[in-house]
Design an enzyme around this catalytic site. Structure first.
Site, PDB file in Angstrom:
ATOM      1  N   ASP A 226       0.815  -1.215   0.000  1.00  0.00           N
ATOM      2  CA  ASP A 226       0.000   0.000   0.000  1.00  0.00           C
ATOM      3  C   ASP A 226       0.851   1.269   0.000  1.00  0.00           C
ATOM      4  O   ASP A 226       0.362   2.349  -0.352  1.00  0.00           O
ATOM      5  CB  ASP A 226      -0.918   0.023   1.225  1.00  0.00           C
ATOM      6  CG  ASP A 226      -2.155  -0.846   1.059  1.00  0.00           C
ATOM      7  OD1 ASP A 226      -2.528  -1.135  -0.094  1.00  0.00           O
ATOM      8  OD2 ASP A 226      -2.746  -1.228   2.085  1.00  0.00           O
TER       9      ASP A 226
ATOM     10  N   TYR B 162      -8.746   4.242  -3.944  1.00  0.00           N
ATOM     11  CA  TYR B 162      -8.792   4.051  -2.496  1.00  0.00           C
ATOM     12  C   TYR B 162      -8.964   5.402  -1.801  1.00  0.00           C
ATOM     13  O   TYR B 162      -8.319   6.384  -2.153  1.00  0.00           O
ATOM     14  CB  TYR B 162      -7.502   3.379  -2.016  1.00  0.00           C
ATOM     15  CG  TYR B 162      -7.438   3.175  -0.523  1.00  0.00           C
ATOM     16  CD1 TYR B 162      -7.927   2.023   0.071  1.00  0.00           C
ATOM     17  CD2 TYR B 162      -6.891   4.159   0.302  1.00  0.00           C
ATOM     18  CE1 TYR B 162      -7.864   1.837   1.444  1.00  0.00           C
ATOM     19  CE2 TYR B 162      -6.832   3.987   1.677  1.00  0.00           C
ATOM     20  CZ  TYR B 162      -7.322   2.828   2.232  1.00  0.00           C
ATOM     21  OH  TYR B 162      -7.263   2.654   3.590  1.00  0.00           O
TER      22      TYR B 162
END
EC number: 5.1.3.4
Length: 228
Positions: free
Chosen positions: A119, A226
């Site tokens: 991430d 996201y």
């Protein structure tokens, strides 16, 4: 001068003990004003619980003190070199956080073993080569910066916002001082996760390129989705 940046750098430095990234005065955060070519950095050897905005030191990109009564961090030449070589970054953090430093002392990069890592870091977090005797005995802090940028010859510092300096510890960076601290916290966490993963499974392998791409690019790619 640069009161807003000074406040941001002060707050970022104060986050280091809050996130348990530092012991005593083992760390520093800086931020840069690109338009003015000035950097604000923590003073050398001042305890975090004593820091105030007036303690922040302003230096130019050659290291001359422009404002401040205290000496800037001894790591200032490293910060300045990175700002000059990585024009997309706005804040830098150096710590001796435990788990990241363990990897640095082992001389090993941190593989992307899971999606938490992916991430934030687009692949293995690299460890530099050991510095030579000449580099250590010379302009040590500047040479530290140079060994970092040597390691990034084929890496994008925006996709890989951190590094381990062999036998020393981690540096992390970001778009501003707060973001740099955020990345330093994540670096420490994934260093801990990776070390413990290898305790359970010494043969653990990095995640697939497909999974790495999915997690990194959904947060940072051209079509990121996201978050809000």
């Amino acid at each position: 001068m640069l009161e807003e940046l000074k406040q941001a750098v002060l707050e970022a430095n104060l986050q280091l003990p809050q996130y348990r990234l530092v012991t005593f005065t083992w760390g520093n955060v800086s931020g840069i004003d690109r338009e003015r070519g000035l950097v604000v950095i923590k003073p050398s050897g001042v305890a975090y619980d004593k820091l105030t905005i007036d303690d922040m030191v302003v230096v130019d990109l050659t290291g001359n003190v422009v404002e401040g009564d205290l000496k800037p961090s001894s790591d200032t030449p490293t910060h300045l070199w990175l700002y000059k070589q990585f024009p997309g970054i706005g804040g830098i953090v150096h710590t001796h956080s435990t788990w990241a430093t363990v990897w640095a002392q082992a001389g090993k990069g941190i593989p992307a073993l899971g999606t938490t890592h992916a991430d934030y870091f687009y692949g293995e977090i690299p460890c530099t080569r050991p510095m030579t005797n000449e580099e250590i005995q010379g302009a040590y802090e500047l040479e530290t910066g140079k060994v970092i940028t040597e390691t990034f010859r084929f890496l994008d510092p925006l996709q890989m916002p951190g590094v381990l300096v062999h036998g020393h510890g981690p540096f992390a960076w970001g778009k501003d001082p707060a973001n740099a601290v955020h990345n330093a916290v994540v670096l420490e966490e994934v260093a801990k996760m990776a070390a413990r993963t290898y305790m359970l499974n010494p043969n653990a392998k990095p995640i697939s390129q497909t999974l790495l791409d999915r997690h990194y690019l959904r947060k940072h790619g051209a079509n990121a989705y996201y978050g809000q």
